[in-house]
Design a protein around this motif. Structure first.
Motif, PDB file in Angstrom:
ATOM      1  N   GLY A  12       0.803  -1.214   0.000  1.00 37.14           N
ATOM      2  CA  GLY A  12       0.000   0.000   0.000  1.00 37.14           C
ATOM      3  C   GLY A  12       0.835   1.263   0.000  1.00 37.14           C
ATOM      4  N   ILE A  13       2.119   1.161   0.361  1.00 30.72           N
ATOM      5  CA  ILE A  13       3.012   2.315   0.354  1.00 30.72           C
ATOM      6  C   ILE A  13       4.115   2.123  -0.687  1.00 30.72           C
ATOM      7  CG2 ILE A  13       4.692   3.659   1.691  1.00 30.72           C
ATOM      8  CD1 ILE A  13       1.738   4.196   2.419  1.00 30.72           C
ATOM      9  N   ILE A  14       4.815   1.000  -0.641  1.00 30.50           N
ATOM     10  CA  ILE A  14       5.864   0.732  -1.629  1.00 30.50           C
ATOM     11  C   ILE A  14       5.273   0.066  -2.858  1.00 30.50           C
ATOM     12  CG2 ILE A  14       7.951  -0.613  -2.090  1.00 30.50           C
ATOM     13  CD1 ILE A  14       8.783  -0.028   0.788  1.00 30.50           C
ATOM     14  N   ASN A  15       4.422  -0.905  -2.643  1.00 25.00           N
ATOM     15  CA  ASN A  15       3.756  -1.584  -3.761  1.00 25.00           C
ATOM     16  C   ASN A  15       2.250  -1.545  -3.543  1.00 25.00           C
ATOM     17  OD1 ASN A  15       4.924  -3.771  -1.736  1.00 25.00           O
ATOM     18  ND2 ASN A  15       2.980  -4.581  -2.521  1.00 25.00           N
ATOM     19  N   GLY A 133       2.628   5.266   6.406  1.00 20.98           N
ATOM     20  CA  GLY A 133       1.785   4.080   6.410  1.00 20.98           C
ATOM     21  C   GLY A 133       0.408   4.362   5.865  1.00 20.98           C
ATOM     22  N   ASP A 134      -0.278   3.298   5.467  1.00 26.43           N
ATOM     23  CA  ASP A 134      -1.625   3.444   4.927  1.00 26.43           C
ATOM     24  C   ASP A 134      -2.677   2.810   5.829  1.00 26.43           C
ATOM     25  OD1 ASP A 134      -0.850   0.815   4.413  1.00 26.43           O
ATOM     26  OD2 ASP A 134      -2.026   0.707   2.565  1.00 26.43           O
ATOM     27  N   SER A 135      -2.263   2.408   7.019  1.00 25.01           N
ATOM     28  CA  SER A 135      -3.174   1.837   7.998  1.00 25.01           C
ATOM     29  C   SER A 135      -2.940   2.556   9.321  1.00 25.01           C
ATOM     30  CB  SER A 135      -2.903   0.344   8.161  1.00 25.01           C
ATOM     31  OG  SER A 135      -3.551  -0.161   9.310  1.00 25.01           O
ATOM     32  N   TRP A 136      -4.013   2.728  10.077  1.00 27.40           N
ATOM     33  CA  TRP A 136      -3.854   3.369  11.368  1.00 27.40           C
ATOM     34  C   TRP A 136      -2.929   2.550  12.264  1.00 27.40           C
ATOM     35  CZ3 TRP A 136      -4.365   8.199  11.798  1.00 27.40           C
ATOM     36  CH2 TRP A 136      -4.402   8.813  13.044  1.00 27.40           C
ATOM     37  N   ILE A 151       3.127   9.983   8.692  1.00 23.53           N
ATOM     38  CA  ILE A 151       2.398  10.371   7.486  1.00 23.53           C
ATOM     39  C   ILE A 151       1.419   9.257   7.167  1.00 23.53           C
ATOM     40  CG2 ILE A 151       2.538  10.973   5.049  1.00 23.53           C
ATOM     41  CD1 ILE A 151       5.434  11.932   5.606  1.00 23.53           C
ATOM     42  N   PHE A 152       0.145   9.590   7.227  1.00 27.09           N
ATOM     43  CA  PHE A 152      -0.927   8.632   6.967  1.00 27.09           C
ATOM     44  C   PHE A 152      -1.417   8.841   5.542  1.00 27.09           C
ATOM     45  CE2 PHE A 152      -5.527   7.561   7.177  1.00 27.09           C
ATOM     46  CZ  PHE A 152      -5.401   6.208   7.472  1.00 27.09           C
ATOM     47  N   VAL A 153      -1.255   7.835   4.714  1.00 22.97           N
ATOM     48  CA  VAL A 153      -1.657   7.905   3.310  1.00 22.97           C
ATOM     49  C   VAL A 153      -2.971   7.161   3.149  1.00 22.97           C
ATOM     50  CG1 VAL A 153      -1.041   7.294   0.939  1.00 22.97           C
ATOM     51  CG2 VAL A 153       0.751   7.986   2.565  1.00 22.97           C
TER      52      VAL A 153
END
Length: 183
Positions: A12-15, A133-136, A151-153
């Motif tokens: 979710g962040i790198i791939n 990250g993309d998760s809390w 940083i929350f994406v």
């Protein structure tokens, strides 16, 4: 002097997160991620991957499969002129894991174990470091490890209203470069 780190979730962040990715054929790198890593590296940050990999614990792929994919991903980072990026992973799941992998551990995010291990092994100053990250769960783990900037994406709104200091919300990884977080 201690190092500054850029902690990165993987899926979710790198791939692209396609659920339980373990083959290079299934990897699509997130648009802009190499530029984000390159920018942080140019400002003295050491990139570190911290990733939950419950697919190992669930028996969907092996630790050897994960290691092979990690080596291949590093070859892609190398080709893009990025440094070696250490990878910390948690293969456990507290309810779906099989055998030794079925456990409540201190490394599965939101627990901070992976980050704390990386901080100790690489002499990292957590307070000057970042987590993307993309998760809390990523944000909670970083906060528990004392990481100064999170940083929350997310393509949508904040998935959790729990206040955590120093959290920047962006819609995509490429938006990170349009913020002033690492100025």
């Amino acid at each position: 002097m201690k190092n500054k780190a850029l902690f990165l979730d993987r899926d979710g962040i790198i791939n692209e997160d396609k659920a339980y990715v373990y083959r290079k054929e299934d990897i699509d790198f997130v648009e802009g991620i190499f530029d984000v890593i390159r920018t942080f590296v140019s400002k003295g940050f050491m990139p570190v991957i911290v990733t939950n990999q419950s697919g190992i614990g669930r028996g969907l792929y092996s630790e050897a499969d994960f290691a092979a994919l990690s080596r291949w991903m590093q070859s892609q980072f190398d080709s893009a002129g990025l440094p070696a990026i250490p990878v910390y992973y948690c293969p456990h799941h507290p309810t779906e894991g099989i055998g030794q992998y079925r456990q409540q551990c201190d490394c599965r995010k939101p627990e901070p174990g992976m980050l704390l291990t990386a901080i100790a092994e690489h002499h990292i100053d957590a307070s000057r470091s970042f987590m993307i990250g993309d998760s809390w769960r990523d944000i909670q783990a970083a906060d528990a490890a004392g990481v100064g900037h999170k940083i929350f994406v997310s393509p949508g709104d904040n998935e959790n209203s729990q206040p955590i200091d120093n959290v920047t919300h962006v819609n995509t990884v490429s938006h990170i470069l349009s913020t002033d977080v690492i100025a």
